[in-house]
Design a protein around this motif. Structure first.
Motif, short mmCIF file in Angstrom:
data_model
loop_
_atom_site.label_atom_id
_atom_site.label_comp_id
_atom_site.label_asym_id
_atom_site.label_seq_id
_atom_site.Cartn_x
_atom_site.Cartn_y
_atom_site.Cartn_z
N ALA A 80 0.97 -1.35 0.08
CA ALA A 80 0.07 0.11 0.06
C ALA A 80 0.65 1.46 -0.02
O ALA A 80 0.21 2.23 -0.20
CB ALA A 80 -0.88 0.22 1.16
N ALA A 81 2.20 1.09 0.29
CA ALA A 81 2.96 2.34 0.18
C ALA A 81 3.90 2.65 -0.86
O ALA A 81 4.04 3.59 -1.07
CB ALA A 81 3.99 2.19 1.50
N ILE A 106 -7.05 -2.01 4.18
CA ILE A 106 -6.10 -2.35 5.16
C ILE A 106 -4.92 -2.58 4.18
O ILE A 106 -4.87 -3.14 3.13
CB ILE A 106 -6.29 -3.65 5.77
N GLY A 107 -3.93 -1.92 4.65
CA GLY A 107 -2.51 -2.05 3.47
C GLY A 107 -1.41 -2.55 4.22
O GLY A 107 -1.04 -2.04 5.42
N THR A 108 -0.65 -3.60 3.47
CA THR A 108 0.56 -4.09 4.03
C THR A 108 1.77 -3.15 3.76
O THR A 108 1.85 -2.53 2.57
CB THR A 108 0.60 -5.49 3.57
N ALA A 109 2.69 -2.90 4.73
CA ALA A 109 3.67 -2.12 4.25
C ALA A 109 4.71 -2.25 5.38
O ALA A 109 4.42 -2.68 6.55
CB ALA A 109 3.24 -0.63 4.23
N ARG A 110 5.95 -2.01 4.82
CA ARG A 110 6.95 -2.10 6.00
C ARG A 110 7.09 -1.06 7.17
O ARG A 110 6.17 -0.05 7.00
CB ARG A 110 8.40 -1.84 5.63
N HIS A 123 2.89 6.85 6.52
CA HIS A 123 2.59 7.25 5.18
C HIS A 123 1.22 6.38 4.79
O HIS A 123 0.42 7.32 4.35
CB HIS A 123 3.71 6.90 4.22
N VAL A 124 1.05 5.22 4.99
CA VAL A 124 -0.15 4.33 4.78
C VAL A 124 -1.25 5.34 5.67
O VAL A 124 -2.46 5.53 4.94
CB VAL A 124 0.13 3.09 4.78
N ARG A 125 -1.13 5.42 6.65
CA ARG A 125 -2.23 6.33 7.76
C ARG A 125 -2.47 7.53 6.75
O ARG A 125 -3.60 7.93 6.83
CB ARG A 125 -1.75 6.30 9.06
N SER A 126 -1.42 8.18 6.44
CA SER A 126 -1.83 9.57 5.62
C SER A 126 -2.49 9.67 4.54
O SER A 126 -3.21 10.43 4.22
CB SER A 126 -0.36 10.60 5.51
#
Length: 303
Positions: A148-149, A168-172, A178-181
């Motif tokens: 997602a990022a 719902i986004g997977t990311a490191r 950034h995903v929250r933003s």
């Protein structure tokens, strides 16, 4: 004109700048003086020879499929004139000072959009629009996005949230903010991924989009998605066949590019440009492309 070429498949070191004949626009065609060109993962795959069976490349070959620039030649019947600012797409020719394309490959650049963003947003925007169309997500549903990022993932997240979809986004871990933003709920991709997704969506998810090509992402998607037919990958054709999910090969259109560009110009869609490289540093740009771990797109600048 100056253009980046490769004399063989291989590492980024096969890329060099060469002098090529200036292309000329014929009837129905437009020549564009490129201001910026976007880089995409497929560029590196083509350079490595992974698409040799798809593209008939004769060496020295060119790369690059998205660009923004100024029209300086317009053939009869195109509807464009010299001086028009445009965004466009092409097959493997955008790492250059000039490109000639059919008029239907172009849309007008909104004046509010900078050259680098305009050059970088077309490919990811089209992929995102096409993915959401294929998934058919609607307000009130939950979408799981793996990666997602990234460029496509970030645009998908923003477009889905604008439709009232929970993402719902997977990311490191260092990309969670950034995903929250972007409006998504970040989860870390590790051995507890399925548990983390279920904690965020106890009733499961309605659809899932894989942008990573990871087998783990696909198996978790199958476990948590209520309808397997609503799992799509853009990155793993072999795994798609193995697990019976949809592999999406999107079609490109200037109309979709225009929609993406207009959303970005209105401030409704954000795509950061992570790094900029002059044309002469195309090899370094490809090394950064393969290294990953960045937020946003890489662009070549020609201004």
């Amino acid at each position: 004109m100056k253009a980046v070429v490769m004399d063989s498949y291989g590492t980024p070191d096969v890329l060099r700048v060469a002098d090529l004949p200036d292309p000329r626009a014929g009837a129905g065609q437009v020549r564009v003086r490129i201001k910026a060109a976007g880089l995409n993962p497929i560029d590196a795959k083509i350079r490595r020879g992974e698409f040799d069976a798809v593209y008939d490349i004769s060496f020295p070959g060119q790369l690059g499929n998205e660009f923004a620039g100024v029209v300086d030649q317009a053939g009869a019947g195109t509807g464009f004139s010299a001086g028009d600012e445009v965004i466009g797409f092409v097959d493997m020719a955008a790492y250059a000072e000039y490109v000639v394309v059919p008029a239907e490959n172009l849309t007008r650049k909104p004046k509010e959009l900078g050259w680098e963003t305009a050059a970088a947003i077309g490919a990811v925007g089209q992929a995102a629009f096409n993915a959401l169309r294929t998934l058919g997500v609607t307000a009130g549903e939950t979408l799981l996005v793996h990666g997602a990022a990234g460029g496509v993932g970030g645009v998908v997240t923003q477009l889905a949230r604008a439709r009232g979809v929970m993402v719902i986004g997977t990311a490191r871990a260092d990309h969670h903010d950034h995903v929250r933003s972007l409006g998504g709920i970040p989860v870390h991709h590790d051995e507890r991924l399925e548990q983390r997704v279920r904690e965020a969506a106890p009733d499961g998810v309605d659809a899932a989009l894989d942008l990573t090509g990871s087998e783990g992402a696909i198996t978790v998607s199958i476990a948590v998605t209520r309808d397997k037919s609503r799992i799509v990958t853009l990155a793993a054709p072999q795994l798609a066949r193995q697990y019976g999910i949809t592999m999406m090969f999107g079609t490109r259109s200037a109309e979709t590019v225009a929609r993406v560009a207009e959303s970005a110009a209105r401030g409704e869609l954000h795509l950061p440009v992570a790094r900029r490289f002059p044309l002469s540093q195309a090899a370094e740009a490809h090394r950064a492309l393969e290294a990953g771990g960045r937020l946003g797109k890489l662009v070549l600048t020609l201004d």
